[in-house]
Each structure stands twice: as structure tokens, then as C-alpha cells.
Design an enzyme around this catalytic site. Sequence first.
Site, short mmCIF file in Angstrom:
data_model
loop_
_atom_site.label_atom_id
_atom_site.label_comp_id
_atom_site.label_asym_id
_atom_site.label_seq_id
_atom_site.Cartn_x
_atom_site.Cartn_y
_atom_site.Cartn_z
N LYS A 196 0.79 -1.31 -0.05
CA LYS A 196 -0.15 -0.08 -0.03
C LYS A 196 0.75 1.24 -0.06
CE LYS A 196 -2.04 -1.17 3.81
NZ LYS A 196 -1.48 -2.64 4.17
N ARG A 206 -10.09 0.40 8.40
CA ARG A 206 -9.36 -0.60 8.82
C ARG A 206 -10.47 -1.41 9.74
NH1 ARG A 206 -3.60 0.14 8.89
NH2 ARG A 206 -2.50 -1.52 9.35
N ARG A 241 11.90 -5.45 5.00
CA ARG A 241 11.81 -4.07 5.03
C ARG A 241 12.49 -3.19 5.47
NH1 ARG A 241 5.77 -1.71 5.43
NH2 ARG A 241 5.81 -2.54 7.36
N ARG A 290 11.01 -1.05 11.14
CA ARG A 290 9.84 -0.75 12.09
C ARG A 290 9.94 -1.79 13.09
NH1 ARG A 290 4.70 0.42 8.26
NH2 ARG A 290 3.71 -1.02 9.69
N ARG A 325 -0.29 -9.21 13.35
CA ARG A 325 -0.98 -8.03 12.20
C ARG A 325 -1.85 -8.99 11.42
NH1 ARG A 325 4.10 -5.03 10.60
NH2 ARG A 325 2.85 -3.93 9.26
P1 AP5 Z 1 4.85 -1.65 1.86
O1 AP5 Z 1 4.35 -0.73 0.41
O2 AP5 Z 1 5.75 -0.90 2.73
O3 AP5 Z 1 3.40 -2.24 2.50
P2 AP5 Z 1 2.26 -1.70 3.10
O4 AP5 Z 1 1.13 -2.50 2.63
O5 AP5 Z 1 2.21 -0.19 3.28
O6 AP5 Z 1 2.78 -2.37 4.56
P3 AP5 Z 1 2.38 -1.73 5.94
O7 AP5 Z 1 3.17 -2.73 6.72
O8 AP5 Z 1 2.78 -0.23 6.03
O9 AP5 Z 1 0.85 -1.76 6.38
P4 AP5 Z 1 0.17 -1.84 7.44
O10 AP5 Z 1 -1.23 -1.88 7.08
O11 AP5 Z 1 0.38 -3.09 8.37
O12 AP5 Z 1 0.78 -0.81 8.43
P5 AP5 Z 1 0.40 0.82 8.87
O13 AP5 Z 1 1.61 1.72 8.73
O14 AP5 Z 1 -0.86 1.23 8.05
O15 AP5 Z 1 5.68 -3.04 1.27
C1 AP5 Z 1 6.02 -3.93 2.23
C2 AP5 Z 1 7.40 -4.53 1.61
O16 AP5 Z 1 7.09 -5.10 0.42
C3 AP5 Z 1 8.50 -3.25 1.35
O17 AP5 Z 1 9.84 -3.81 1.79
C4 AP5 Z 1 8.27 -3.25 -0.35
O18 AP5 Z 1 9.59 -2.78 -0.83
C5 AP5 Z 1 8.03 -4.21 -0.48
N1 AP5 Z 1 7.21 -4.50 -1.74
C6 AP5 Z 1 6.07 -3.57 -1.95
N2 AP5 Z 1 5.62 -3.94 -2.99
C7 AP5 Z 1 6.27 -5.23 -3.75
C8 AP5 Z 1 5.85 -5.99 -4.91
N3 AP5 Z 1 4.84 -5.64 -5.54
N4 AP5 Z 1 6.78 -6.99 -5.15
C9 AP5 Z 1 7.68 -7.37 -4.16
N5 AP5 Z 1 7.81 -6.46 -2.75
C10 AP5 Z 1 7.21 -5.31 -2.61
O19 AP5 Z 1 0.02 0.52 10.56
C11 AP5 Z 1 0.81 0.10 11.37
C12 AP5 Z 1 -0.02 -0.12 12.68
O20 AP5 Z 1 -0.79 1.37 13.04
C13 AP5 Z 1 -1.25 -0.92 12.74
O21 AP5 Z 1 -0.71 -2.21 13.10
C14 AP5 Z 1 -1.99 -0.53 13.91
O22 AP5 Z 1 -1.60 -0.70 15.02
C15 AP5 Z 1 -1.86 1.05 13.60
N6 AP5 Z 1 -2.90 1.53 12.48
C16 AP5 Z 1 -2.69 2.12 11.33
N7 AP5 Z 1 -4.04 2.45 10.59
C17 AP5 Z 1 -4.82 2.15 11.76
C18 AP5 Z 1 -6.36 2.25 11.58
N8 AP5 Z 1 -6.92 2.88 10.74
N9 AP5 Z 1 -6.89 1.74 12.75
C19 AP5 Z 1 -6.21 1.33 13.73
N10 AP5 Z 1 -5.01 1.20 13.76
C20 AP5 Z 1 -4.36 1.72 12.81
#
Ligand code: AP5
Length: 210
Positions: free
Chosen positions: A16, A89, A123, A156, A167
Site C-alpha cells: 500500500k 480498517r 523491509r 519498524r 497483524r
Molecule cells: P509496503 O509498501 O511498505 O507495504 P504496506 O502495505 O504499506 O505495509 P504496512 O506494513 O505499512 O501496512 P500496515 O497496514 O500493516 O501498516 P500501517 O503503517 O498502516 O511494502 C512492504 C514491503 O514489500 C517493502 O519492503 C516493499 O519494498 C516490498 N514490496 C512492495 N510492493 C512489492 C511488490 N509488488 N513486490 C515485491 N515487494 C514489494 O499500520 C501500522 C499500525 O498502525 C497498525 O498495526 C495499527 O496498530 C496502527 N494503525 C494504522 N492505521 C490504523 C487504523 N486505521 N486503525 C487502527 N489502527 C491503525
Amino acid sequence: MAVKHVALLGPPGAGKGTQAKQMVEKFNLVHLSTGDILRDEVARETELGKTARGFMDRGELVPDQLIVDMIRGRIMAAESGFLLDGFPRTVAQAEALSSFASIDVVININLPRVEVVRRLTARRVCRGCGKIYNLTFNLAEGETTCSDCGGELYQRDDDKTEVIENRYDVYEKSTAPLIEFYDKLGVLRTLDGSLGSEVVFSGISDILTA
Ligand code: AP5
């Protein structure tokens, strides 16, 4: 382009954030990542950050009301259009969102658990500009600085295997029901996140320019 209100849905590590960085440039959208906003609150040791930290470190969701209160004003201020990354979410968050903003399209990026764990343990993220790297394809082992801005690369806190597994469990239980929620509203489009990121971006571009 008519599509101005876009949300990205998908499990942790689906890509994402990677896609969002390209999407906001190409489609002139304001990037609203609840994860990035929360990590900034944690780093600045605000009251919200102190509350959120424990949930994030365990891989659990921060309570809905805190998230909605945090993001509502930012969404309403994004007059040129927005890209929601990591929000909504839960069904409760989606219902709250619908009371103050409409969504034109939800792009759901699929990725199986095994690939999520493989990607997230490899990552690294730049502290300076937020650029996302992966040890399997665009970062050499031991490299600690960002090739774009020279910032420090870090892992992270929630990218440890046991937290990643939790997660993914949380995603399946609380977030995956949004697939049906948005499908029923006729705004859901699904892409295979296991394809290369350029292929995924091309699919997203097709959806947003259709
Ligand atoms: P990346 O692009 O970083 O993936 P992502 O989907 O953004 O992953 P996140 O871990 O950031 O998502 P998340 O939803 O768990 O975390 P968030 O920060 O929102 O890619 C991942 C890796 O793969 C990278 O190394 C990249 O280079 C590689 N990659 C990407 N595309 C690729 C491809 N096509 N092929 C191969 N490799 C690839 O949330 C974190 C925490 O915050 C949550 O756990 C929760 O505690 C809190 N939080 C956030 N939002 C909320 C909400 N709305 N409600 C409640 N709690 C929340």
C-alpha cells in the site's frame, strides 16, 4: 480524472505504501496514511502517540474513535482529492468515514500470509523521506543510508515475525470484512499484490483512469 477519493485496502505488507507514493505523484492526491501519522505521533511522544504505541507494538489496532478523530479533519481539508492508506480498517471506521466523506474507489491489494512475512522481515524504511526498501531486491545487506536523501534506514518495531503474524490475524478478523462492505457499494477493485510493483501500479493506473 473524475476519481478523487481513493482508499487502499490490503493486508500488512501488500504494498500500500509503495503504491501510494507513486499514486499521489501521478494523480495529485493528498496521501493520508494513518500508520505514518501514528508513527509521527509516537516519535513526538504526544498523548495520542503514547496511547497508540502499545497497540502498534503488539500489532493490534488503535481504537476506532482515536483514529477517526485523528483523520477526520485531514480528510475534510484535502479538497483536491485524497488517497487513504491504512484507513478505514474496520467496519466501524468505514461507517464513520461515510458520515463525512464519499469514496469513489477502494483498491484492494491481495497478498498471502507467507509472502507478507517474507516481505516485512526484509523491509527497511528511510527516517528522512519515508522511502520504502526491501533487502530482497533494492537494498544491499548492511546498507544503512537512503539513496535518495541520505537519511538513516531503520526497521519498524512492528516488523518482527511474531508481530507480523498478529497483524495478519488482526487483518483477517477486523479488516478483511471491508472487502464485502465495499463490494456491496460497487466501489471495490482487487489486484494481485504478488506481482511486481510496476505491474501493480499499472493496474492501479488503469483503474483510476478508466
Ligand atoms: P509496503 O509498501 O511498505 O507495504 P504496506 O502495505 O504499506 O505495509 P504496512 O506494513 O505499512 O501496512 P500496515 O497496514 O500493516 O501498516 P500501517 O503503517 O498502516 O511494502 C512492504 C514491503 O514489500 C517493502 O519492503 C516493499 O519494498 C516490498 N514490496 C512492495 N510492493 C512489492 C511488490 N509488488 N513486490 C515485491 N515487494 C514489494 O499500520 C501500522 C499500525 O498502525 C497498525 O498495526 C495499527 O496498530 C496502527 N494503525 C494504522 N492505521 C490504523 C487504523 N486505521 N486503525 C487502527 N489502527 C491503525
